[in-house]
Structure formats: structure tokens, C-alpha cells
Scaffold this active site. Structure first.
Site, PDB file in Angstrom:
ATOM      1  N   TYR A  49      10.830 -34.358 -12.517  1.00  0.00           N
ATOM      2  CA  TYR A  49       9.370 -34.212 -12.505  1.00  0.00           C
ATOM      3  C   TYR A  49       8.852 -34.141 -11.074  1.00  0.00           C
ATOM      4  O   TYR A  49       9.530 -34.523 -10.122  1.00  0.00           O
ATOM      5  CB  TYR A  49       8.688 -35.380 -13.247  1.00  0.00           C
ATOM      6  N   CYS A  66       6.992 -37.690  -5.321  1.00  0.00           N
ATOM      7  CA  CYS A  66       5.602 -38.155  -5.405  1.00  0.00           C
ATOM      8  C   CYS A  66       4.824 -37.929  -4.106  1.00  0.00           C
ATOM      9  O   CYS A  66       3.724 -38.421  -3.964  1.00  0.00           O
ATOM     10  CB  CYS A  66       5.552 -39.626  -5.806  1.00  0.00           C
ATOM     11  N   ARG A 121      -4.029  -1.366  -5.732  1.00  0.00           N
ATOM     12  CA  ARG A 121      -3.219  -2.602  -5.632  1.00  0.00           C
ATOM     13  C   ARG A 121      -3.694  -3.532  -6.746  1.00  0.00           C
ATOM     14  O   ARG A 121      -4.786  -3.343  -7.282  1.00  0.00           O
ATOM     15  CB  ARG A 121      -3.393  -3.271  -4.263  1.00  0.00           C
ATOM     16  N   SER A 142      12.460 -41.638  -6.479  1.00  0.00           N
ATOM     17  CA  SER A 142      11.278 -40.791  -6.330  1.00  0.00           C
ATOM     18  C   SER A 142      11.209 -40.421  -4.855  1.00  0.00           C
ATOM     19  O   SER A 142      11.201 -41.297  -3.995  1.00  0.00           O
ATOM     20  CB  SER A 142      10.025 -41.553  -6.753  1.00  0.00           C
ATOM     21  N   GLU A 187      12.657 -42.111   1.171  1.00  0.00           N
ATOM     22  CA  GLU A 187      11.756 -41.596   2.205  1.00  0.00           C
ATOM     23  C   GLU A 187      12.309 -41.842   3.612  1.00  0.00           C
ATOM     24  O   GLU A 187      11.633 -41.609   4.611  1.00  0.00           O
ATOM     25  CB  GLU A 187      10.364 -42.227   2.055  1.00  0.00           C
ATOM     26  N   GLY A 234      -8.665  -7.335   4.382  1.00  0.00           N
ATOM     27  CA  GLY A 234      -9.551  -7.569   5.523  1.00  0.00           C
ATOM     28  C   GLY A 234      -8.897  -8.255   6.698  1.00  0.00           C
ATOM     29  O   GLY A 234      -9.554  -8.554   7.688  1.00  0.00           O
ATOM     30  N   ARG A 259      -0.134 -46.592  -5.911  1.00  0.00           N
ATOM     31  CA  ARG A 259      -0.001 -47.303  -4.636  1.00  0.00           C
ATOM     32  C   ARG A 259      -0.742 -48.629  -4.779  1.00  0.00           C
ATOM     33  O   ARG A 259      -1.971 -48.661  -4.759  1.00  0.00           O
ATOM     34  CB  ARG A 259      -0.633 -46.487  -3.499  1.00  0.00           C
ATOM     35  N   ARG A 312       4.491 -48.582  -7.337  1.00  0.00           N
ATOM     36  CA  ARG A 312       5.158 -48.895  -6.078  1.00  0.00           C
ATOM     37  C   ARG A 312       4.701 -50.246  -5.541  1.00  0.00           C
ATOM     38  O   ARG A 312       3.512 -50.542  -5.522  1.00  0.00           O
ATOM     39  CB  ARG A 312       4.840 -47.796  -5.039  1.00  0.00           C
ATOM     40  N   MET A 318      -6.186  -7.143   8.498  1.00  0.00           N
ATOM     41  CA  MET A 318      -5.611  -6.303   9.540  1.00  0.00           C
ATOM     42  C   MET A 318      -6.420  -5.032   9.717  1.00  0.00           C
ATOM     43  O   MET A 318      -7.500  -4.901   9.185  1.00  0.00           O
ATOM     44  CB  MET A 318      -4.139  -6.081   9.243  1.00  0.00           C
ATOM     45  N   HIS A 373     -16.133  -7.825   2.797  1.00  0.00           N
ATOM     46  CA  HIS A 373     -15.089  -8.711   3.334  1.00  0.00           C
ATOM     47  C   HIS A 373     -15.312 -10.144   2.849  1.00  0.00           C
ATOM     48  O   HIS A 373     -14.400 -10.811   2.353  1.00  0.00           O
ATOM     49  CB  HIS A 373     -15.105  -8.647   4.865  1.00  0.00           C
ATOM     50  N   GLY A 391       9.633 -39.646  -1.604  1.00  0.00           N
ATOM     51  CA  GLY A 391       8.348 -39.750  -0.906  1.00  0.00           C
ATOM     52  C   GLY A 391       8.387 -38.746   0.237  1.00  0.00           C
ATOM     53  O   GLY A 391       8.728 -39.084   1.367  1.00  0.00           O
ATOM     54  N   THR A 392       8.074 -37.481  -0.080  1.00  0.00           N
ATOM     55  CA  THR A 392       8.327 -36.423   0.914  1.00  0.00           C
ATOM     56  C   THR A 392       7.383 -36.491   2.116  1.00  0.00           C
ATOM     57  O   THR A 392       7.678 -35.916   3.153  1.00  0.00           O
ATOM     58  CB  THR A 392       8.250 -35.031   0.257  1.00  0.00           C
ATOM     59  N   ASN A 393       6.231 -37.196   1.987  1.00  0.00           N
ATOM     60  CA  ASN A 393       5.352 -37.329   3.163  1.00  0.00           C
ATOM     61  C   ASN A 393       6.093 -38.106   4.255  1.00  0.00           C
ATOM     62  O   ASN A 393       6.214 -37.654   5.400  1.00  0.00           O
ATOM     63  CB  ASN A 393       4.056 -38.077   2.810  1.00  0.00           C
ATOM     64  N   ASP A 394       6.597 -39.295   3.881  1.00  0.00           N
ATOM     65  CA  ASP A 394       7.301 -40.120   4.869  1.00  0.00           C
ATOM     66  C   ASP A 394       8.659 -39.525   5.230  1.00  0.00           C
ATOM     67  O   ASP A 394       9.097 -39.614   6.375  1.00  0.00           O
ATOM     68  CB  ASP A 394       7.479 -41.555   4.347  1.00  0.00           C
ATOM     69  N   LYS A 403       0.839  -1.205   0.000  1.00  0.00           N
ATOM     70  CA  LYS A 403       0.000   0.000   0.000  1.00  0.00           C
ATOM     71  C   LYS A 403       0.875   1.257   0.000  1.00  0.00           C
ATOM     72  O   LYS A 403       0.665   2.182  -0.778  1.00  0.00           O
ATOM     73  CB  LYS A 403      -0.897  -0.034   1.242  1.00  0.00           C
ATOM     74  N   ARG A 409      -3.556   3.016   8.576  1.00  0.00           N
ATOM     75  CA  ARG A 409      -3.902   1.734   7.943  1.00  0.00           C
ATOM     76  C   ARG A 409      -2.670   0.850   7.854  1.00  0.00           C
ATOM     77  O   ARG A 409      -1.560   1.324   7.648  1.00  0.00           O
ATOM     78  CB  ARG A 409      -4.396   1.959   6.511  1.00  0.00           C
TER      79      ARG A 409
END
Length: 879
Positions: free
Chosen positions: A852, A832, A338, A765, A746, A103, A562, A618, A105, A456, A767-770, A24, A94
Site C-alpha cells: 500500500y 507513508c 493533439r 512502512s 527511514e 505556451g 503521528r 507511530r 516554448m 495562454h 518514511g520516504t521524507n526522512d 506535434k 514551431r
């Protein structure tokens, strides 16, 4: 040491100083340079905000000193005096962070009024009503924002007064009523705070600046930041600006404008305004505003000037603008501009139009659309057949498109709670306020009684891609009785309603939804993304149906199938259970022989849907106890089928139960214990590929992925089984088919020994979750219970399961990439985990050099755009 500057006049800045002045402040400085009529002022920087927090939430003396000097400058420019006995200067305060947070702040208007200056203002303007109206607004805002006295307390006092006078609108109260209201407001204030309302304008100003800095850390701002990837460390700036008044009578007014329609993207100014009002009235939706075309009838010269400035600003910023303006006694001022928030449909139309109009290059246009917005385009609309009998019970404004159906929830807290229990809800409110953010995120859709297209609810819902119908004045919401009245019918929290955010229609029933059609601007825009990006995008898919969907959305193959998801079907689970409880290799193989044709049929369906694109499949990953029965009747039935005693089966089930299955007997460890599982799965994958090659003429190169490897010898042991089985089948077929064997990285040990593992693995590959669970030592299923305390205490700013932790987990990915390529320069690298569909994570994977990312089907377009944006920002050579 050079003294740091914490306060900049609007005449000292420009648009490039966004990080320091906030969005702003930087835009106000830029508009000043462009000669746009704006009320002058100054910005207290984001660095001053960070200093405030570093100093233990205290506003430093040197910052206060710079604010005093800047105020003296505004007094000079305006010829007014702050707290003066003649021509008093009033200001607005502001917030303005570098990323737009509509909306979220706080704002304070009419600052500088007290018992004396209000009299001066009344005398000099000859408008006592205006002066006291401004004073009551200031008391209410200051009490709410600075002193944290709830706004509704003051609204109740005002409602009582309107009731006593027998009027409906604020504008129907006269000067004497407003004087009395001011007296009551101040009385309430001193009761609530144990002190009088502050009369010293300087004290009011310093308290207000401090309050805006404090609001950077309020709960709703924290939730919004997490949702939109805005770091806490950015801080917010504060803008102090001379007031201009839209509430001086019928030649004054205020409004909100967009240079193009924010819902459809149509190249036509979309604006609303109210005469004799202040900005809050338009945004809060207390009165229903007029379309801007009316202004051409009321004040044609002001209208022409307005249109010309809107055009100038859009051309200058080369993007659709969201502006606030005020008319003070016939003179037009712009208060801010903006880049405007817009729906996904509008975002694509505007991006394509701006390129066609020559205002943007394709690359600039690609950066204008937030990848998360594409989500909303891909989500369901109402089923046409189901709409035939749907009854419209009310109509509001089509504030944010999409279709939503759910039961009525009356408060944000209730919406959040019920959604956590698995219900779908529509949040129904008189009007939403920033405090409602968590409920708005949880709800399927939002319905408000008051408010226009720029209220808002409308702005926030559009930003989140949530369906919203606003300003639906014909319904009556009774929060106390928990009812919604539409026509002569009452609806309760157990009734379903449905919203159409594209028409504004509200229906009194649950309506089925269907998947959307994608065409036109979407196709054009996404083709630009595909021209630019280097990172390929695959999908995580376990069924032919999901695979077809993902291919329609532009997936270039499968990054994760899976196989265990295929074992849970009613016709398959008995054979799976038989295999698990078998006590000999022969018995296990007999059970696996029953599963083989089912697995093979699934893989054939997936290969056909991929039409020759690659697929990484897998091997079995979860611990075996997950497949076993827990209900007594199921246990008895299985014992009978297996011709064993019930107790014997129960003992087996007990022995397989694990305390921490996350770290237990799963993934490649199963195949080490039961090599016959790996044999059967290899057989199904390879036979399916050979059959589809023969039947459909598709060239398939299967990618077999071994999960949870932490040691190269594990990898070698299972790979040997795979290769032996696959080569034998291929040889028998007389075909010549290639395949590759790789692993999922993983486990942290796999990442740091990736050079060894790459001797056996032809692809990685991630396995970023594990990998996230293992690196943090968190369970994904339980961490949510305590992570909220971590966000609150700023230990973590975001959920590491939604956005990859680049410092820790990301470092392991970088190490594995570097080591893997050292051993095998042509190793294929992908990801993945769910992070494959998160824009900031996609950017990280692009920079790390992966080939990928893979994500769920609906997030494929999002990942395609995020990959293109990453290439524009951090160019990589195309292979």
C-alpha cells in the site's frame, strides 16, 4: 556506421514516432497519412536537439544539410521558392516536444520575408497591406524569439503609431502605416543588436531552428517540466511548415478548436476564430474571437468541412482533440492536432462518455486522466451563504473552474514573492505570457483583461488546475499605479478579490470557501480505478475529522498517525512539558498519566471514523525540545507549575536543545531513554482499540509503529516493552485481540539490514521524507534555498522531496523489500512519506511490490488512480 536521419518529411512519419518527432510532428505526419488538408513540411528530430546540446549548443553541419534538402522538397510540393523573386515560400517554425507543453516554448511565423520578398508578395497577392502586416509580425517574432529583444519594445512602437492615427485596432492601420512600422521595427532592431535585420532566408531559418532548441532550456520551460515530470533528456523537435495565411482579408481567418468542451466535457465542438488574423492573435487574446457557429453563416461549406475533419480526428485518436486551423481565401487547412488539455470535470466526463460511446475501454479511459488533475475536483468552492451578499464587480470568461480568493498581485514575480511570505494572492494581468509561469503556479487564481477560452492563461491554468477568469474586458488594470478599476471603484494590492472560475464572476471581497461534493462521473471513474488496481491506498491522518474525509475519498485505512500532533493542544502541552522536565521516572509517569486519557480519546475517535479499517500508529517521533516553551512568560509559568527555579528550567531547556535535531534524540531513541513513554502510548492504543471493539463491535487490529529504527536491538528493546504492556492489558480485559508491531524504515542502515530488523518487525512502512533527508544529507527545511541552483545547472531535474529519487532512495527501498521478505515472506510493506501521493512515485512503489501507499486525505483519489494506471502499465498479480 549507418548515417542517422535528423530530419523527416511529414510524409515519412506517423503517430508512433512521437519520441523522435515530438507530439506535434508525429501528429502532422499522421494527419498527412489520413489525407487531412495540412500545409506540408518537415520535422527536425528530438535527437537533433540533444545533439545540439551535446555539441556545446551548436547546430551540426549534417543537420543543416538535411534541413536544406527538406526545404527543397517543400519548394517542389508547393511550387514556391524560398527567397524567390516569384511565388515566394514562407514557413512557420514551431517547437514540439513529445509531451504537450502549451505556451511554454516558441513560434516564429512568416519566415522567409525580407525587403524583396515582401514586395513580391504584395504584387502577387495584390494585397500590400497583407504583405507588410506579415513582415512586421515576422520581424517582431524573430527579434523576440531568436534575438531575445523583448516583444514589448515593438508593441510600444505600434501603440504610438495607433495613437498618432487615432485608431484602436491593428486592423485599422493601412498598408502605408504598416510599411512605416516595418521601417521603424528594423531601425529599432539594428539599434538593439548593432546589426541589420537578416535578409537571407536560409540564415533566418537556421537561426530560428537553433532558437527553438535553445528555448528547451529557458527558465519557463524548465519550471513547466519540473511541474509536469518531463525529463530534460527528451529534448524538443522543431516543425517547419509552409505558411498559409489567415490575414489575407475577410475570406481568410484562423482559429483554435476542441472536439469537445474543454471546461465541461460536453460532446459539442468548442472553437473560436478571427477573420483577417494570424494564430497569435487568437491565443494572445489581443482581439476577442467569434464562436465557430458564426462561420456557418459566413462560409457554410468551409464550416461543414471543418466539422467533418474534427469528427474524423477525434474518432481516429479516440480522444478529445485540440486543433489549430487556418482559412486562406476560403480554403481550410488544419495546422496541428493533439489530445486536448481539459479541466478535471471535463476529463472525467469525457473519459466516462468515451467508454459509453464504445471509443475506449475502461483501461484506456483510466490512462486518459492525469491523477494530479483530480486534485482540483477535491478543492473548495465558495460557501453558498457567503455568496448571498457577494457583489459581482466584473465578469469574464470561465476559463478554469474552482474558487479562489486573495489580494491583488500585479506581476508574476510579485505573486511568487508574496506567496513565499505567506500571503494568498490573485494574479491580475492584461494578459499572461509564458514568462509568468512561476507566478501562475504560486497564485490562488488568475484574472486577465484580454484573451479568450483558448488564451495562454486559460490553457495553462486548466492544465495546473488553477482557477482562472480570462477576457475580463470591463476592468482597467494600471500596473504603474498598482490599481484595478472595476465600475467606479479602485482596488489596490491590499484589497481582496475573489474569482469563480466556473461562472467567470469576479467579486470585490474575500469570500469563504467550502469543501466540494463528489458524485456522478467521479464515482463511476474511480470505481473503475478500484477494480483495476492492486496497490492499496491508505491515508496519513492524526484526527477523526481528517480520517472521515479520507474515508469519503476512498482511503482503505491509515498508514500513519503521528501521535506527537496530539500533544500540541492547549490542554495537553502543559502535561507534556511537565513530563519532559521531570527529573525522576515517578514524576514522568505522573505527567504521562495526565496525557494517557487524552491520547486514548483521540485513538478512539480515529478507530470509530475508520469503521474497522486498519490503522498504523507511530510512537512519539520529534525531539523533546520542540515541545518546550521559548517565550520568557511561558518559561516562568511552567517553572511555577513545576515548583522549580526559573534558571533551573532554563538550564534544562538549554541542555535539551540540539544542533541537528534531524539526527538527534528522537524517534525510538526517546523510548530507549524514557521507556515509560512507549508504555503509556502502547496503553492508549490498545485500551482505545478494546473499548471501541466493545462499544461499536468493530474488529480492530492495531498496528504499532516504532520510528527511526537503525539497529535490530533497538527494535527488540522497544518491542519487548510494547508486547509486555499490550499482552497484560489484553489479558486483563478477557478479550482476544491481535495486534502487530513494526517499524518505519527511514534510516539507510535500516534498509540495508532489513533482513535482521524483519526478525522483530511484522511490517515495514517506508518514511520516504526522512529516508530522502538521510540519503541525500539534505535538510528538508533548508534544501530549497540551494536546490534551485542544482535545477538550473541540471544536476537535479526535480525536488527529491516531491518525487521519489528512484536511483538512490528507491534503491534502498528495493533492498529493504527484498531483504525483509527473505526473513519474513508475509511482511506487510507500505509507504507513508508524502511521496505516497505523487503519481510517478506511486508507479515506482507498485513496481517494487509494496502492499500500500499512504498519503494526505486530499491526495487519496489521486493515489487510487495512479495505482490503477501503474497496474495497467506494469501488471502485477492480485493477492
Amino acid at each position: 556506421m549507418e548515417n542517422k536521419q535528423y530530419v523527416y518529411l511529414f510524409t515519412e512519419g506517423n503517430a508512433k514516432m512521437k519520441n523522435l518527432l515530438g507530439g506535434k510532428g508525429a501528429n502532422l505526419a499522421e494527419m498527412t497519412g489520413l489525407g487531412i488538408p495540412i500545409p506540408q513540411g518537415f520535422t527536425v528530430t528530438t535527437e537533433a536537439c540533444n545533439k545540439y546540446y551535446n555539441d556545446g549548443r551548436v547546430l551540426a553541419q549534417e543537420v543543416k544539410e538535411e534541413i536544406r534538402k527538406a526545404m527543397a522538397n517543400i519548394e517542389e510540393v508547393t511550387g514556391k521558392t524560398f527567397g524567390g523573386q516569384t511565388n515566394p515560400l514562407l514557413v512557420s517554425v514551431r517547437s514540439g516536444a513529445r509531451a504537450s507543453m502549451p505556451g511554454m516554448m516558441d513560434t516564429i511565423l512568416n519566415l522567409g520575408l525580407n525587403d524583396e520578398t515582401v514586395e513580391v508578395l504584395a504584387r502577387e497577392t495584390g494585397n500590400e497591406r497583407f504583405a507588410y502586416d506579415s513582415y512586421r509580425r515576422f520581424i517582431q517574432m524573430f527579434a523576440d524569439v531568436v534575438m531575445e529583444i523583448e516583444k514589448k519594445n515593438f508593441e510600444h512602437i505600434m501603440d504610438h503609431m495607433k495613437e498618432a492615427k487615432g485608431v484602436h485596432l491593428d486592423t485599422e492601420l493601412d498598408a502605408n502605416d504598416l510599411k512605416e512600422l516595418v521601417r521603424k521595427f528594423k531601425e529599432f532592431y539594428s539599434r538593439a543588436k548593432g546589426q541589420e535585420f537578416p535578409q537571407d532566408p536560409e540564415e533566418q531559418l537556421i537561426e530560428s531552428v537553433t532558437a527553438v532548441f535553445r528555448s528547451w532550456d529557458n527558465p519557463r520551460a524548465n519550471v513547466y517540466r519540473r511541474l509536469n515530470d518531463i525529463p530534460y533528456s527528451w529534448g524538443t523537435a522543431v516543425n517547419v511548415q509552409a505558411m498559409v495565411f489567415g490575414n489575407k482579408g475577410e475570406t481568410s481567418g484562423t482559429g483554435v478548436a476542441f472536439s469537445r468542451n474543454p471546461s465541461t466535457g460536453e460532446d459539442k465542438i468548442f472553437a473560436e476564430y478571427l477573420m483577417n488574423a494570424q494564430g497569435e492573435d487568437v491565443v494572445a487574446g489581443i482581439r476577442t474571437p467569434f464562436p465557430i457557429e458564426e462561420l456557418n453563416k459566413q462560409m457554410p461549406e468551409v464550416y461543414q468541412q471543418f466539422v467533418s475533419i474534427v469528427d474524423t480526428l477525434e474518432k481516429h485518436y479516440r480522444d478529445m482533440q485540440d486543433m489549430e486551423f487556418t482559412i486562406e481565401e476560403g480554403k481550410l487547412y488544419f495546422l496541428q492536432t493533439r489530445n486536448g488539455k481539459r479541466t478535471a470535470q471535463a476529463a472525467l466526463k469525457i473519459a466516462v462518455d468515451l467508454v459509453e460511446e464504445g471509443l475506449n475501454t475502461k483501461e484506456e479511459a483510466l490512462l486518459k486522466v492525469d491523477p494530479k488533475q483530480l486534485d482540483t475536483l477535491l478543492h473548495p468552492a465558495f460557501d453558498e451563504a457567503a455568496m448571498q451578499n457577494a457583489q459581482v464587480i466584473a465578469q469574464g470568461l470561465p476559463a478554469s473552474p474552482g474558487a479562489a480568493t486573495g489580494k491583488i498581485a500585479f506581476t508574476a514575480a510579485e505573486a511568487k514573492e508574496r506567496v513565499e511570505k505567506g500571503e494568498k494572492v490573485i494574479l491580475v494581468r492584461l494578459e499572461t505570457s509564458p514568462e509568468d509561469i512561476e507566478g501562475m503556479i504560486a497564485a490562488e487564481g488568475i484574472l486577465t483583461v484580454r484573451g479568450g477560452m483558448t488564451s495562454h492563461a486559460a490553457v495553462v491554468a486548466r492544465g495546473m488546475g488553477t482557477c482562472c477568469v480570462a477576457g475580463c474586458g470591463s476592468i482597467v488594470v494600471n500596473e504603474a499605479n498598482r490599481t484595478v478599476k472595476a465600475g467606479d471603484k479602485l482596488y489596490t494590492d491590499q484589497d481582496y478579490i475573489s474569482l469563480d472560475g466556473s461562472t467567470g464572476n469576479v467579486y470585490g471581497a474575500q469570500i469563504a470557501t467550502v469543501d466540494p461534493e463528489i458524485s456522478g462521473d467521479f464515482g463511476t471513474f474511480m470505481s473503475w480505478a478500484d477494480e483495476v488496481r492492486v496497490l492499496k491506498v491508505r491515508t496519513n491522518s492524526d484526527t477523526p475529522h481528517d480520517t472521515e474525509q479520507a474515508v469519503r475519498f476512498g482511503a482503505e485505512g491509515i498508514g500513519l498517525t503521528r501521535t506527537e500532533h496530539m500533544f500540541f493542544g492547549e490542554d495537553r502541552i502543559p502535561a507534556m512539558r511537565e513530563m519532559i522536565v521531570s527529573r525522576t521516572v515517578e514524576a514522568r509517569k505522573k505527567a504521562l498519566d495526565k496525557i494517557l486519557p487524552m491520547q486514548k480519546a483521540d485513538f478512539k475517535g480515529i478507530y470509530e471514523a475508520l469503521e474497522g479499517r486498519p490503522a498504523t500508529i507511530r510512537f512519539l517521533d520529534p525531539p523533546l525540545h520542540e515541545f518546550l516553551p521559548t517565550h520568557e512568560s511561558d518559561i516562568v509559568a511552567l517553572a511555577k507549575d513545576m515548583e522549580m527555579e526559573v534558571q533551573e528550567l532554563k538550564d534544562i531547556i538549554t541542555s535539551l536543545h540540539e544542533f541537528n535535531p534531524m539526527m538527534g534524540h528522537r524517534g525510538c531513541r526517546l523510548a530507549v531513554t524514557y521507556p515509560e513513554i512507549a508504555e503509556m502510548q502502547t496503553r492508549a492504543i490498545i485500551e482505545a482499540a478494546l473499548e471501541v471493539r466493545k462499544e461499536k463491535g468493530l474488529n480492530i487490529v492495531p498496528e504499532l509503529m516504532i520510528p527511526l529504527v537503525g539497529e535490530v536491538k533497538e527494535m527488540k528493546y522497544i518491542k519487548d516493552i510494547v508486547v509486555r504492556t499490550a499482552d497484560s492489558i489484553i489479558k486483563q480485559s478477557g478479550e482476544d485481540m491481535k495486534y502487530s508491531v513494526g517499524t518505519m524504515i527511514e534510516i539507510p542502515r535500516a534498509a540495508i539490514t532489513a533482513d535482521e530488523i524483519a526478525r522483530e518487525a511484522e511490517f515495514f512502512s517506508f518514511g520516504t521524507n526522512d529516508l530522502t533527508q538521510m540519503t541525500f544529507g539534505f535538510s528538508r527545511d533548508d534544501a530549497g534555498n540551494f536546490l534551485k541552483d542544482y535545477y538550473e545547472k541540471k544536476i537535479y531535474e526535480f525536488d527529491p522531496f516531491q518525487k521519489v529519487d528512484q536511483t538512490g532512495v528507491g534503491r534502498l527501498v528495493e533492498i529493504a523489500v527484498e531483504l525483509g521478505r527473505k526473513t519474513r515472506p508475509d511482511i506487510k510493506l507500505g509507504v507513508c512519506g508524502e511521496h505516497g501521493g505523487d503519481p510517478s512515485s506511486v508507479e515506482f512503489f507498485h513496481k517494487t511490490g509494496l502492499d500500500y501507499v499512504s498519503c494526505s486525505p486530499f491526495r487519496v483519489p489521486l493515489a487510487r488512480l495512479a495505482a490503477a494506471q501503474a497496474q495497467i502499465k506494469f501488471p502485477r498479480e492480485k493477492k
